[in-house]
Design an enzyme around this catalytic site. Sequence first.
Site, PDB file in Angstrom:
ATOM      1  N   GLU A   8      -6.660   3.492  -5.818  1.00 24.16           N
ATOM      2  CA  GLU A   8      -7.721   3.556  -4.792  1.00 24.16           C
ATOM      3  C   GLU A   8      -8.397   4.950  -5.132  1.00 24.16           C
ATOM      4  O   GLU A   8      -7.770   5.964  -4.868  1.00 24.16           O
ATOM      5  CB  GLU A   8      -7.425   3.273  -3.261  1.00 24.16           C
ATOM      6  CG  GLU A   8      -8.734   2.987  -2.645  1.00 24.16           C
ATOM      7  CD  GLU A   8      -8.944   4.110  -1.381  1.00 24.16           C
ATOM      8  OE1 GLU A   8      -9.971   3.752  -0.538  1.00 24.16           O
ATOM      9  OE2 GLU A   8      -8.290   4.909  -1.238  1.00 24.16           O
TER      10      GLU A   8
ATOM     11  N   HIS B   4     -11.137  -3.306   3.711  1.00 27.75           N
ATOM     12  CA  HIS B   4     -11.083  -2.897   5.150  1.00 27.75           C
ATOM     13  C   HIS B   4     -11.672  -1.643   5.390  1.00 27.75           C
ATOM     14  O   HIS B   4     -11.593  -1.214   6.512  1.00 27.75           O
ATOM     15  CB  HIS B   4      -9.460  -2.791   5.517  1.00 27.75           C
ATOM     16  CG  HIS B   4      -8.942  -1.723   4.586  1.00 27.75           C
ATOM     17  ND1 HIS B   4      -8.905  -1.655   3.182  1.00 27.75           N
ATOM     18  CD2 HIS B   4      -8.278  -0.405   5.013  1.00 27.75           C
ATOM     19  CE1 HIS B   4      -8.320  -0.295   2.993  1.00 27.75           C
ATOM     20  NE2 HIS B   4      -7.940   0.243   3.969  1.00 27.75           N
ATOM     21  N   ASP B   5     -12.431  -1.044   4.518  1.00 23.71           N
ATOM     22  CA  ASP B   5     -13.292   0.212   4.828  1.00 23.71           C
ATOM     23  C   ASP B   5     -14.628   0.096   4.831  1.00 23.71           C
ATOM     24  O   ASP B   5     -15.319   1.009   4.846  1.00 23.71           O
ATOM     25  CB  ASP B   5     -12.636   1.286   3.744  1.00 23.71           C
ATOM     26  CG  ASP B   5     -11.257   1.749   3.922  1.00 23.71           C
ATOM     27  OD1 ASP B   5     -10.804   1.699   4.844  1.00 23.71           O
ATOM     28  OD2 ASP B   5     -10.751   2.376   2.896  1.00 23.71           O
TER      29      ASP B   5
ATOM     30  N   ASP C 229       0.900  -1.278  -0.027  1.00 25.86           N
ATOM     31  CA  ASP C 229      -0.007   0.017  -0.096  1.00 25.86           C
ATOM     32  C   ASP C 229       0.810   1.194  -0.184  1.00 25.86           C
ATOM     33  O   ASP C 229       1.680   1.313   0.848  1.00 25.86           O
ATOM     34  CB  ASP C 229      -0.810   0.124   1.208  1.00 25.86           C
ATOM     35  CG  ASP C 229      -2.254   0.395   0.913  1.00 25.86           C
ATOM     36  OD1 ASP C 229      -2.501   1.100   0.518  1.00 25.86           O
ATOM     37  OD2 ASP C 229      -3.038  -0.512   1.327  1.00 25.86           O
TER      38      ASP C 229
ATOM     39  N   ASP D 241      -3.081   4.515  -2.244  1.00 20.98           N
ATOM     40  CA  ASP D 241      -4.284   4.946  -1.420  1.00 20.98           C
ATOM     41  C   ASP D 241      -4.716   6.401  -2.055  1.00 20.98           C
ATOM     42  O   ASP D 241      -3.955   7.262  -2.126  1.00 20.98           O
ATOM     43  CB  ASP D 241      -3.702   5.157  -0.019  1.00 20.98           C
ATOM     44  CG  ASP D 241      -4.750   5.417   1.064  1.00 20.98           C
ATOM     45  OD1 ASP D 241      -5.684   4.642   1.293  1.00 20.98           O
ATOM     46  OD2 ASP D 241      -4.689   6.621   1.632  1.00 20.98           O
TER      47      ASP D 241
HETATM   48  O1  ISL Z   1     -13.867   5.398   5.163  1.00 19.48           O
HETATM   49  C1  ISL Z   1     -13.983   6.364   4.036  1.00 19.48           C
HETATM   50  C2  ISL Z   1     -14.329   7.957   4.470  1.00 19.48           C
HETATM   51  O2  ISL Z   1     -15.374   8.032   4.966  1.00 19.48           O
HETATM   52  C3  ISL Z   1     -13.611   6.068   2.890  1.00 19.48           C
HETATM   53  O3  ISL Z   1     -14.070   7.106   1.934  1.00 19.48           O
HETATM   54  C4  ISL Z   1     -12.098   6.108   2.955  1.00 19.48           C
HETATM   55  O4  ISL Z   1     -11.552   6.931   3.481  1.00 19.48           O
HETATM   56  C5  ISL Z   1     -11.528   6.285   1.377  1.00 19.48           C
HETATM   57  O5  ISL Z   1     -12.050   5.148   0.603  1.00 19.48           O
HETATM   58  C6  ISL Z   1      -9.981   6.175   1.358  1.00 19.48           C
HETATM   59  O6  ISL Z   1      -9.537   4.993   1.979  1.00 19.48           O
HETATM   60  C7  ISL Z   1      -8.191   5.166   2.151  1.00 19.48           C
HETATM   61  O7  ISL Z   1      -7.669   6.231   2.792  1.00 19.48           O
HETATM   62  C8  ISL Z   1      -7.793   6.486   4.218  1.00 19.48           C
HETATM   63  C9  ISL Z   1      -7.915   5.223   4.860  1.00 19.48           C
HETATM   64  O8  ISL Z   1      -8.525   5.365   6.280  1.00 19.48           O
HETATM   65  C10 ISL Z   1      -8.463   4.190   4.305  1.00 19.48           C
HETATM   66  O9  ISL Z   1      -8.418   2.827   5.335  1.00 19.48           O
HETATM   67  C11 ISL Z   1      -7.843   3.928   3.076  1.00 19.48           C
HETATM   68  O10 ISL Z   1      -8.379   2.780   2.489  1.00 19.48           O
HETATM   69  C12 ISL Z   1      -7.044   7.561   4.310  1.00 19.48           C
HETATM   70  O11 ISL Z   1      -5.706   6.977   4.252  1.00 19.48           O
END
Ligand code: ISL
Length: 680
Positions: free
Chosen positions: A379, A450-451, A188, A294
């Site tokens: 992402e 994971h989100d 990542d 990310d």
């Molecule tokens: O959970 C969210 C915000 O409300 C999602 O929108 C998420 O933050 C977004 O998909 C981005 O995710 C990624 O970046 C974030 C991190 O917290 C997430 O785990 C990651 O997958 C910030 O780095």
Amino acid sequence: MTHVEARTRLKEIYGHPVGRDAIDKVLLQLGRSSRWVRNPVVANLRLDTVARLARPVLGEAFAQSLVTVLADHGPDDDPTPDPAPSGHGAAQPPWWRRAVFYQVYPRSFADSDGDGIGDLRGVTSRLDHLADLGVDCVWLSPIFDSPNEDMGYDVRDYRAIMAEMGTLADLDALIAGAHERGMRIILDLVVNHTSAEHPWFRAAIADPDGPYGDYYHLRPGAPGEDGSGPPPNNWASFFGGSAWRWIPQAQRWALHLFAPGQMDLNWDNPRVRAEVAEIVRWWRARGVDGFRLDVINYISKRGGLPDGNEAIGALMGFPGIEHYFFGPRLHSYLRELRTAGFTRSPGEPAPPSTVRTRRPDGTLGDPAPPDPVAIMVGETPGVGVEMSRLLSGSRRGELDLVFNFDVLEGPGKVRWDDYRYDLSYLKRFYLGYLARVGPDDALALFFDNHDNPRMLSKVLGARAGDPVLRTALAKALATIQLTLPGTPFLFQGQEIAAVDQDFTSVADLRDVESLNRFAELRAEGSTEADALARILPGARDHARVPMRWEPGPSTGFSTGTPWQAGREDSTGFTVAEQAADPGSVLNFHRDLIGLRRAEPALTDGGFRALASRSRTYFGWLRTAPGSGSDWLIEVNLTDRTIRRPRALPRAQVVLGSTGMERSATMAPYECVISRVSPGP
Ligand code: ISL
């Protein structure tokens, strides 16, 4: 369309890739169909008329905001075709076209030293599970040194491993172990922001006018500012409150789109971009095969960081988002990074190991030559179909694959809503998506990560507790994910039908997003029970609990106390139990992935939907070029018995969730993969 002005008609905006996605997004959010825009009367409306009509819903400046974003991504932006052999149109498709990816959340996968936190040696000890499953590429969520305000998505050192997860030597062993078993490995790359504890940020705030001050978005306050005044703009953080934090030491505001300890990097600074490319090269030299990037679509922010449009902010939940989710220089930054970081230069030394190839029967061959371009998986929250194509089309020279999140929630729904996901939307989403892509485009197929809460639970709700329904639906989702055209990304636990947790207290939760939201709701006057009820449907914690390897309280994850406890303890839904059961979800995944590898039509074949208007039956053909056989894939999208449509081709069942017969009806969530019989 080069010039957007008031007289521009809606159909012209809809004809612009960014305009189309923006309008589709608004309609989806409002729960309306996009058929509405295709109505000739509406399509011919002028932008100023639309702005007037939409004013009650979208406010005054909405149209203007749209125009600004469109202008950033005009036709001039088209790159020269990418000559690199990374394109999907090339004679040999890139490896990831046929691959099955598997996301490991290392903190919760396997703990080798009993401290309750998953680690790299734990992952290595479970590589055989992944290889047996048939995984081609393992993606590890963050493992770099981090204070863990956001579980590693706040990096303090891009060249060191988080102490609780192990050492660089452990990672080297993991990479070698994966390659030896025929699996690539990607990490990542979190470079929209760094941790506030990163040396760059420390240097920046120690001397805002010095060489690091411009690595971040730092802004002076108003005269006499002590931090209590208004921040530089109205942008909101995804984790609550303003996106700005006052740093007294520096007498500056600092931008953080996420947690207060995740400081946004200034990508307009060429030195920042050079640092990132150098990090990528450093990891490639260690044998890493690429990265998942990310929130990579957030890196380019509109110059001057203007206020966000209030209506868009209200609609999307985050004021300011139109100024960075598809920013003005996004394409050029990605192209630069691809060339400077991800592309092998002539004469570059070979990495310590490369992946061993896998033959169609699954056996291992020789190590492959190093990839000319390491894979870039973006992402990209918020991008629609056309923006996805602009970011990942093979001629664009930007990303290889992107995640389009619109599949994860039903129309008009957001993650925090408590509702049952209707799978007919999932069908509609993919048919719509697939109808709009060509040979240069690629889809990443994913339901869990994971989100997000688990898709099984979104569909079944409390009925996920019924082992029969749960098993049937898990197989149905696997069938969709593994046989539609696209590259599947499984998230750990999907192969054993993992579901959401029955969390009963805020003390069960660990995620900064959930905890901040809970605190906000409490501050607004919600009772503890109400606040919990409002965050549980969307809590990211559901998917972050330890992997269930074995029955029993420790789940085989750790000999210590897990950093986060899972509550789900159903019988039959651990790796050990399912490995021993030929009819399990785990063995279904194995069989299906094996079939995919053996039958190229299931990955490379053409696609034709059957009974495309049915809301209950999802059926399609994967057609083989040349002499191979065609395949018929069928899924019952409901928890009821349904009738099959008439006039389907004759076909022989090869893999099915309920048996080897095709009758006039399909059982709840039944899925069947059949070889189409030759002849009429
Ligand atoms: O959970 C969210 C915000 O409300 C999602 O929108 C998420 O933050 C977004 O998909 C981005 O995710 C990624 O970046 C974030 C991190 O917290 C997430 O785990 C990651 O997958 C910030 O780095």
